[in-house]
Design a protein around this motif. Sequence first.
Motif, PDB file in Angstrom:
ATOM      1  N   UNK A  33       8.908  -8.057  -0.137  1.00 31.05           N
ATOM      2  CA  UNK A  33       9.355  -6.777  -1.067  1.00 31.05           C
ATOM      3  C   UNK A  33       7.741  -5.965  -0.984  1.00 31.05           C
ATOM      4  N   UNK A  34       7.790  -4.893  -0.477  1.00 29.15           N
ATOM      5  CA  UNK A  34       6.512  -3.802  -0.568  1.00 29.15           C
ATOM      6  C   UNK A  34       6.302  -3.484  -2.018  1.00 29.15           C
ATOM      7  N   UNK A  35       5.085  -3.607  -2.330  1.00 30.80           N
ATOM      8  CA  UNK A  35       4.768  -3.042  -3.769  1.00 30.80           C
ATOM      9  C   UNK A  35       3.776  -1.984  -3.857  1.00 30.80           C
ATOM     10  N   UNK A  89      -2.701   5.108  -1.724  1.00 30.56           N
ATOM     11  CA  UNK A  89      -1.602   4.309  -1.928  1.00 30.56           C
ATOM     12  C   UNK A  89      -2.203   2.705  -1.602  1.00 30.56           C
ATOM     13  N   UNK A  90      -2.210   1.830  -2.260  1.00 27.01           N
ATOM     14  CA  UNK A  90      -2.427   0.486  -1.908  1.00 27.01           C
ATOM     15  C   UNK A  90      -1.182  -0.260  -1.948  1.00 27.01           C
ATOM     16  N   UNK A  95       1.380  -6.092  10.762  1.00 35.90           N
ATOM     17  CA  UNK A  95       1.404  -5.078   9.817  1.00 35.90           C
ATOM     18  C   UNK A  95       1.436  -3.829  10.746  1.00 35.90           C
ATOM     19  N   UNK A  96       2.356  -2.904  10.509  1.00 39.17           N
ATOM     20  CA  UNK A  96       2.322  -1.649  10.970  1.00 39.17           C
ATOM     21  C   UNK A  96       1.624  -0.449  10.118  1.00 39.17           C
ATOM     22  N   UNK A  97       1.477  -0.673   8.842  1.00 42.55           N
ATOM     23  CA  UNK A  97       0.725  -0.023   8.058  1.00 42.55           C
ATOM     24  C   UNK A  97      -0.811  -0.021   8.324  1.00 42.55           C
ATOM     25  N   UNK A 152       6.804   5.849   5.247  1.00 43.91           N
ATOM     26  CA  UNK A 152       8.001   4.831   4.625  1.00 43.91           C
ATOM     27  C   UNK A 152       8.261   3.826   6.169  1.00 43.91           C
ATOM     28  N   UNK A 153       8.634   4.419   7.054  1.00 41.17           N
ATOM     29  CA  UNK A 153       9.075   3.782   8.255  1.00 41.17           C
ATOM     30  C   UNK A 153       8.006   2.483   8.684  1.00 41.17           C
TER      31      UNK A 153
END
Length: 536
Positions: free
Chosen positions: A66-68, A78-79, A31-33, A41-42
């Motif tokens: 798919x990111x949701x 944002x979750x 996970x980079x987020x 977004x990157x």
Amino acid sequence: MNVSEGPRYKVSDVTFSGNLLLDQATLTQLDHVKKDQYFNRKEIIDTSDAISKRLGNDGYALAKVQPLPKIDETNKTVAVDFNIQPGDRVTVRHVEFTGNFNTNEDVYRREMRQMEGSWYAADKLDRSKERLQRLPSVQKVDQNVKPIPGVADQVDVDYDITEQLSGSFTAGVGYSQSEGVLFNLGLNQSNFLGSGKSVGINMQRSSYQTGIQFNYNNPYFTVDGVSQGFGLFYSRQNAAALSLSKYLVDSYGGNISFGVPLSENTYGSIAFQAQEQKIKSTNYSPSWITGVPVVPTGTYPITPLGANGYDLAGPGFDGKSFLTLSVIPTLRYDTRNKAVFPTSGILQSVSATMVVPGSQLLYYKGDYKGRIYLPLWSDSTLSAHGQVGMVKAYGNTQSTYGGVSQYYNGVPPFLNYYSGGIQSVRGFQDYSLGPRDSNGDPMGGTFLTAGGLELITPLPFLTSQANSVRLSLFWDVGNVYNSYSNFSAQGLRQSVGVGFNWISPVGPLVFSVAKPLNNKPGDLTQVFQFTVGTSF
């Protein structure tokens, strides 16, 4: 045009859903987020790609991630949920090659780490592509994974290979007032008859010199990747009065080598060499060759002086022959993504030359070379390189030649390193840096250090030729010294300039225009330099 960026949102949570074949610890590592950081977004794309690639390593070639995002307008957060659908686990049915017009298919197939009939593995495919791109006959490799219609659990892998010139042939006839008619013939091929073997033969003949050299190497002497090579060489020079050389060397000998892969990126080899050298003086030889002390003349200061103002020449080497038997182990580490114009990776080598007892000269050498490539933007690369070398005498050689001359201390100068020129510090003449002899000419040294930085980029107006033409901005630094104890950072020479590299139809061409930054009185500078047949 008016642009309103709107408010910034922070990430409130990161979750994973779907068919979770990977455990939570692995997903967290991919996970980079990061929670409580601003939405990027990157980082979303990087996380999706990392999970897809990790599943690909386990055979899920068609995995979808798919990111949701779920937006909270009140709290401006944002979750993000990553929905993972691995799909079917697949095997590779066929691995096929196209574009190999000059190379036997087995040369490429033996580099594959992804086997036919085995589970699809994205990391093995990437490694296979890198190994193909490191071959000297390959300019570019495109890898395509193709689903098989009507078969959900199989794929084919195609490699579209763009080949390039992997050798050179030269032949020439000329005339020189000092050497008479000159003949030369050379054939060097790193993919001989499409076999992947290296063969080289070079011959030259004139009234001044006769020479022949032959080299052969089979990188797959065994199916396990053990290499075997050998070489033979002979050179004889005529010590005519017209020769402008400082000294001449007649030499002949041979070598045999074996190498073995220690890992995917590490390769070890050992070579055994026998060589005989005979040193001959000319009318222009310095005193360390002739053994005849001279009174220094000209502007070059020679210190310290011997008795009555003469230099300390030493016993001389004119007419002496030396037979040496050497063992040369080498360790090489290579993670470059391709051999020509790499954009990422590291290339390092460490070698030693140990002349064994029984030889007529006893010495040992150690050499290190390293280069790292860091990708920047739009195929531009930052490269840093360094080199260190040292040679030292021992045994009878040290006791015979140690402390007898102001020009050397044990190691005969014809074994010295040299620096300066397009292969080391550009902007200075070839082999012109370092200590001087009794004539004020460069004589090299027993300790070498060099390095530099280089920004390598395609030419803006030749982007379609990016695989064969590159422009570089460079900074070089280096020098040679009498010994390690004489090293001084203040003595290092530096230069900056522009380089142009072109893989032409006649072989690699390298041009440079350089400006020395700290040249000293007596240094021989050269703004424009070029070479033919240099590997990049």
